[in-house]
Design a protein around this motif. Structure first.
Motif, PDB file in Angstrom:
ATOM      1  N   VAL B   3       0.810  -1.207   0.000  1.00 52.38           N
ATOM      2  CA  VAL B   3       0.000   0.000   0.000  1.00 52.38           C
ATOM      3  C   VAL B   3       0.856   1.276   0.000  1.00 52.38           C
ATOM      4  CG1 VAL B   3      -1.664   1.311   1.394  1.00 52.38           C
ATOM      5  CG2 VAL B   3      -2.004  -1.129   1.028  1.00 52.38           C
ATOM      6  N   ASP B   4       2.100   1.184   0.525  1.00 49.71           N
ATOM      7  CA  ASP B   4       2.885   2.418   0.628  1.00 49.71           C
ATOM      8  C   ASP B   4       3.729   2.707  -0.618  1.00 49.71           C
ATOM      9  OD1 ASP B   4       4.434   0.238   1.009  1.00 49.71           O
ATOM     10  OD2 ASP B   4       5.698   1.137   2.573  1.00 49.71           O
ATOM     11  N   SER B   5       3.678   1.840  -1.640  1.00 45.85           N
ATOM     12  CA  SER B   5       4.476   2.156  -2.830  1.00 45.85           C
ATOM     13  C   SER B   5       3.681   3.046  -3.781  1.00 45.85           C
ATOM     14  CB  SER B   5       4.909   0.866  -3.526  1.00 45.85           C
ATOM     15  OG  SER B   5       3.779   0.166  -3.962  1.00 45.85           O
ATOM     16  N   GLU B   6       4.393   3.693  -4.690  1.00 49.13           N
ATOM     17  CA  GLU B   6       3.758   4.697  -5.548  1.00 49.13           C
ATOM     18  C   GLU B   6       3.065   4.055  -6.737  1.00 49.13           C
ATOM     19  OE1 GLU B   6       5.206   8.993  -6.561  1.00 49.13           O
ATOM     20  OE2 GLU B   6       6.143   7.602  -7.963  1.00 49.13           O
ATOM     21  N   VAL B   7       1.829   4.494  -7.009  1.00 47.90           N
ATOM     22  CA  VAL B   7       1.101   4.015  -8.174  1.00 47.90           C
ATOM     23  C   VAL B   7       1.361   4.973  -9.341  1.00 47.90           C
ATOM     24  CG1 VAL B   7      -1.186   3.520  -9.127  1.00 47.90           C
ATOM     25  CG2 VAL B   7      -0.688   3.005  -6.723  1.00 47.90           C
ATOM     26  N   THR B   8       1.784   4.425 -10.464  1.00 44.16           N
ATOM     27  CA  THR B   8       2.059   5.271 -11.626  1.00 44.16           C
ATOM     28  C   THR B   8       0.914   5.172 -12.634  1.00 44.16           C
ATOM     29  OG1 THR B   8       4.374   4.713 -11.314  1.00 44.16           O
ATOM     30  CG2 THR B   8       3.803   5.840 -13.350  1.00 44.16           C
ATOM     31  N   ARG B  36      -6.462   9.064   0.068  1.00 38.28           N
ATOM     32  CA  ARG B  36      -6.315   7.936   0.999  1.00 38.28           C
ATOM     33  C   ARG B  36      -4.924   7.913   1.632  1.00 38.28           C
ATOM     34  NH1 ARG B  36      -9.690   5.466  -3.185  1.00 38.28           N
ATOM     35  NH2 ARG B  36     -11.455   4.464  -2.171  1.00 38.28           N
ATOM     36  N   GLY B  37      -4.163   8.963   1.405  1.00 33.65           N
ATOM     37  CA  GLY B  37      -2.829   9.018   1.957  1.00 33.65           C
ATOM     38  C   GLY B  37      -1.840   8.137   1.207  1.00 33.65           C
ATOM     39  N   MET B  38      -2.197   7.722  -0.014  1.00 33.85           N
ATOM     40  CA  MET B  38      -1.299   6.872  -0.798  1.00 33.85           C
ATOM     41  C   MET B  38      -0.547   7.739  -1.805  1.00 33.85           C
ATOM     42  SD  MET B  38      -4.187   3.963  -1.237  1.00 33.85           S
ATOM     43  CE  MET B  38      -3.288   2.645  -1.996  1.00 33.85           C
ATOM     44  N   ARG B  39       0.532   7.196  -2.353  1.00 35.85           N
ATOM     45  CA  ARG B  39       1.343   7.986  -3.268  1.00 35.85           C
ATOM     46  C   ARG B  39       0.990   7.639  -4.704  1.00 35.85           C
ATOM     47  NH1 ARG B  39       6.894   7.810  -3.081  1.00 35.85           N
ATOM     48  NH2 ARG B  39       6.871   5.599  -2.513  1.00 35.85           N
ATOM     49  N   ALA B  40       0.904   8.665  -5.543  1.00 40.11           N
ATOM     50  CA  ALA B  40       0.546   8.434  -6.941  1.00 40.11           C
ATOM     51  C   ALA B  40       1.263   9.432  -7.815  1.00 40.11           C
ATOM     52  CB  ALA B  40      -0.959   8.594  -7.116  1.00 40.11           C
ATOM     53  N   TYR B 209     -12.690   0.672  -8.463  1.00 41.01           N
ATOM     54  CA  TYR B 209     -12.597  -0.687  -9.022  1.00 41.01           C
ATOM     55  C   TYR B 209     -11.254  -0.853  -9.759  1.00 41.01           C
ATOM     56  CZ  TYR B 209     -13.558  -4.663 -12.103  1.00 41.01           C
ATOM     57  OH  TYR B 209     -13.487  -5.857 -12.770  1.00 41.01           O
ATOM     58  N   LEU B 210     -10.915   0.156 -10.589  1.00 35.36           N
ATOM     59  CA  LEU B 210      -9.657   0.077 -11.351  1.00 35.36           C
ATOM     60  C   LEU B 210      -8.448   0.124 -10.410  1.00 35.36           C
ATOM     61  CD1 LEU B 210     -10.543   2.452 -14.324  1.00 35.36           C
ATOM     62  CD2 LEU B 210     -10.463  -0.053 -14.364  1.00 35.36           C
ATOM     63  N   LEU B 211      -8.539   0.991  -9.384  1.00 32.01           N
ATOM     64  CA  LEU B 211      -7.416   1.101  -8.447  1.00 32.01           C
ATOM     65  C   LEU B 211      -7.202  -0.215  -7.701  1.00 32.01           C
ATOM     66  CD1 LEU B 211      -8.020   4.701  -7.039  1.00 32.01           C
ATOM     67  CD2 LEU B 211      -6.213   3.953  -8.602  1.00 32.01           C
ATOM     68  N   LYS B 212      -8.327  -0.867  -7.351  1.00 27.11           N
ATOM     69  CA  LYS B 212      -8.210  -2.134  -6.607  1.00 27.11           C
ATOM     70  C   LYS B 212      -7.500  -3.207  -7.426  1.00 27.11           C
ATOM     71  CE  LYS B 212     -12.213  -1.631  -3.641  1.00 27.11           C
ATOM     72  NZ  LYS B 212     -13.663  -1.895  -3.641  1.00 27.11           N
ATOM     73  N   LEU B 213      -7.638  -3.148  -8.751  1.00 28.05           N
ATOM     74  CA  LEU B 213      -6.946  -4.129  -9.595  1.00 28.05           C
ATOM     75  C   LEU B 213      -5.437  -4.037  -9.398  1.00 28.05           C
ATOM     76  CD1 LEU B 213      -8.900  -3.793 -12.991  1.00 28.05           C
ATOM     77  CD2 LEU B 213      -9.110  -5.607 -11.283  1.00 28.05           C
ATOM     78  N   ILE B 214      -4.957  -2.857  -8.978  1.00 29.74           N
ATOM     79  CA  ILE B 214      -3.523  -2.663  -8.765  1.00 29.74           C
ATOM     80  C   ILE B 214      -3.142  -2.794  -7.295  1.00 29.74           C
ATOM     81  CG2 ILE B 214      -1.693  -0.889  -8.804  1.00 29.74           C
ATOM     82  CD1 ILE B 214      -2.130  -2.245 -11.465  1.00 29.74           C
TER      83      ILE B 214
END
Lengths: 426, 259
Positions: B3-8, B36-40, B209-214
């Motif tokens: 969860v703490d890694s960056e989504v590109t 959500r406090g996640m990195r993107a 839904y799309l984010l959950k796939l990752i």
């Protein structure tokens, strides 16, 4: 509402009765036709004001810019037509060929081409092709063209008598494919070029430092009363156009500078009677126009309360997806009121841009709420929302803004907003 | 992924494919991760730049005929999207984007153009008037129940092959063609639809839904304004779709009465 001011119906009837009406009414005039996606209403008003310094001028104020609306405007001016020397006419991009064939213009003013309402207008490249054929077929008509817009350059370069004006471009996403070869046009430091050799022509009219305008045989300082850098560039285009019609800048500039509002655009209204709160109305119809306005508002109206209005009636285009292309991020950290029938789309758009939106669906109520935040309010709206605001501000009901109907409505809107944002101070 | 890694997130060729405010889909995905406090990170990859092969989510939008063909040509030549899918990346394609990632589509003269073949679907001219207007679906995506709202504007008609399923059943509007009453397609992590608007702004659930796939399960968004505005807009557009349908119903009844 929704279909414009209804000015074109009498003209459409008249044209049906007498198809040569427009041709006959303009036969003794020097006609300037102004077209483009953005700024044509304002620029037409500036051109008309400039030409008026040299003689009687008729124009089609109010944005009635297809053949029917033109016929209405001309017919209204009929009593004065004998003394009229000039006509400055705003023409819809798609109608330019049809109108040109009727009036034999002395000057075409080609401003810019970007995509308009998505579900109404055909592809901009096709319009550029049509313009290109038109100027090629009318070699005697001078073409005042914006050298910063590749699509306009593509169209205008078919003419032998082009006057290039550096009128600027704020929106390059539609013009990116080279109209000559399909390759990529690279924009850099105020210029552009494609690998195939198609590139920005050298302008003979351009802005110099400190609001001066430089042209082939001189320079002149201009202080337009209309706000924003794009109105300075509209003034540049207007002076070049007047000059092409035979009126030198030294004469035209007085008229151009004096224009303070155009069909309500940039007009200031008091919000309700007995208040000192004032709203400036600004109108934009498409992403390019909105990008210009957003930049202008951010620069000149930092202390003002900001209201952004969006409708999606037929005249606006039913699909406002393009709001996601407008750089609303510049308002990040500011409080903004969103209004109009698609205020929720705007609210979500602004929220993701880091702006805290307050939702007030009725445009007049939105202005009243904004006037409690600041005595200076700026409204940025698309076509029918802008017209609704104007109508409300001019109507007697608006003068009694403590009128019970308004208050009931306002309370309902505020309650709705409180429900939306109860636990979050955005 | 942790969860703490960056989504590109990559917006593919916004200069060619972005006619319908589709860039908004990227802003929404990034916004919902950040909330959500996640990195993107959101990358806009213009057509003169190579498309990266190891990003997490790829977005393709709508486009006019010529730019659509040019985008398909460049993407076919690069092969980046196929490699990205093989690497486990998500592809979400809208309108012209849907047509490009299929097996083939047609140009203005009905000449077939090769697509990327990421989804088993083929697009030809639908015939008749363009499909334009509010559109509403019942989701057929696995683990996603609910309605999906959008705006469609296309003249292509898309036939699904056996290798894909439709993204949703059409409740209001046209969708893939005039007969099947379904819209879009999906297979694995590749999802395509005719809905713009932009569709992820109107349907926060689809964005998640799309984010959950990752990223798998995600914490709830704390910013209540963001959550409520999203729901409110979704509801507003669902209602608008039904309103537009009743208007269309009155019109067609009027036409049939006139014979």
């Amino acid at each position: 509402m929704g279909l414009g001011d209804g000015q074109s119906l009498p003209g459409r009837v008249a044209l049906r009765l007498d198809p040569s009406l427009i041709t006959r009414l303009t036969s003794n005039m020097i006609v300037v036709l102004v077209s483009g996606t953005n700024g044509k209403t304002t620029t037409t008003a500036l051109v008309a004001a400039g030409l008026r310094e040299a003689g009687g001028t008729i124009t089609n104020s109010g944005g009635a810019n297809m053949t029917g609306g033109l016929a209405s405007s001309l017919a209204e001016a009929t009593p004065d037509i004998a003394e009229t020397r000039f006509a400055a006419l705003e023409v819809d991009e798609i109608y330019l060929t049809a109108v040109a064939e009727m009036v034999a213009p002395a000057v075409f003013v080609l401003m810019n081409l970007s995509r308009d309402q998505l579900d109404r207008t055909s592809e901009v490249r096709r319009i550029a092709e049509r313009w290109r054929l038109l100027v090629d077929e009318m070699p005697l008509t001078k073409v005042v063209a914006n050298c910063d817009d590749p699509l306009v350059c593509y169209a205008a370069s078919a003419s032998e008598s082009v006057i290039w004006v550096a009128a600027g471009i704020s929106w390059t996403d539609d013009a990116i494919g080279c109209p000559v070869c399909g390759g990529e046009i690279v924009f850099s430091s105020g210029s552009w070029a494609c690998g195939c050799g198609f590139c920005r022509p050298e302008p003979s009219w351009k802005l110099g430092a400190d609001q001066t305008i430089e042209f082939p045989d001189g320079r002149i300082k201009v202080n337009p009363r209309l706000p924003g850098s794009f109105n300075l560039r509209n003034s540049l285009t207007a002076l070049a156009s007047c000059s092409a019609a035979g009126v030198p800048p030294s004469t035209a500039v007085t008229g151009v500078e004096a224009v303070s509002a155009v069909s309500g655009r940039f007009a200031r209204y008091q919000i309700g009677s007995g208040t000192d709160a004032e709203v400036m109305l600004s109108l934009a119809k498409n992403p390019a126009g909105w990008s210009e306005l957003v930049g202008m508002v951010d620069l000149i109206a930092t202390d003002s309360a900001l209201v952004i209005g969006l409708n999606a009636k037929i005249a606006d285009g039913r699909d406002p997806s393009w709001i996601w292309d407008v750089p609303f991020d510049v308002f990040s950290g500011r409080s903004v009121i969103v209004t109009g029938e698609r205020c929720l789309d705007l609210a979500v758009r602004l929220k993701y841009a880091g702006v805290g939106p307050l939702v007030v669906q009725d445009v007049y109520s939105a202005l009243v709420v904004a006037s409690k935040w600041s005595k200076q309010v700026v409204l940025l709206a698309n076509y029918t929302c802008f017209q609704e605001a104007r109508k409300a501000l001019e109507s007697p009901l608006a003068a009694r803004h403590d009128g019970s109907a308004r208050i009931v409505h306002l309370v309902g809107e505020l309650r709705r907003w409180r429900n939306l944002s109860r636990t979050n101070g955005s | 992924m942790p969860v703490d890694s960056e989504v590109t997130i990559v917006t593919v060729y916004p200069d060619l494919l972005g006619t319908y405010g589709d860039g908004g889909n990227g802003s929404v995905l990034r916004g919902r991760l950040v909330a959500r406090g996640m990195r993107a990170s959101l990358l806009e990859i213009r057509s003169s730049t190579p498309v990266p092969e190891t990003a997490d989510i790829y977005l393709l939008g709508g486009g006019e005929d010529a730019p659509q063909i040019e985008a398909a040509r460049r993407l076919r030549a690069s092969g980046a999207l196929s490699k990205a899918v093989a690497n486990g990346g998500v592809v979400f394609a809208v309108c012209a984007g849907l047509q490009i990632i299929g097996e083939s589509f047609v140009d203005g003269d009905d000449k077939p153009i090769d697509g990327l073949g990421l989804l088993d679907l083929r697009t030809t001219k639908m015939g008749g008037p363009r499909a334009v207007g509010e559109i509403l679906l019942e989701s057929s995506l696995p683990g996603y129940s609910g309605r999906i709202s959008g705006y469609e504007n296309h003249s292509g008609g898309t036939q699904l092959g056996t290798g894909v399923k439709a993204m949703g059943r059409v409740l209001v509007g046209t969708g893939n063609d005039r007969h099947s009453r379904c819209d879009g397609a999906f297979s694995g992590k590749v999802v395509a639809t005719y809905l713009h608007g932009p569709v992820l702004a109107r349907n926060p659930k689809l964005a998640d839904y799309l984010l959950k796939l990752i990223v798998g399960e995600m914490p709830a968004i704390q910013d209540r304004t963001l959550v409520q505005l999203g729901k409110q807009l979704h509801g507003d557009r669902v209602a608008a779709a039904y309103r537009s349908e009743s208007k269309r119903g009155v019109l067609s009844a009027w036409r049939s009465l006139r014979g």
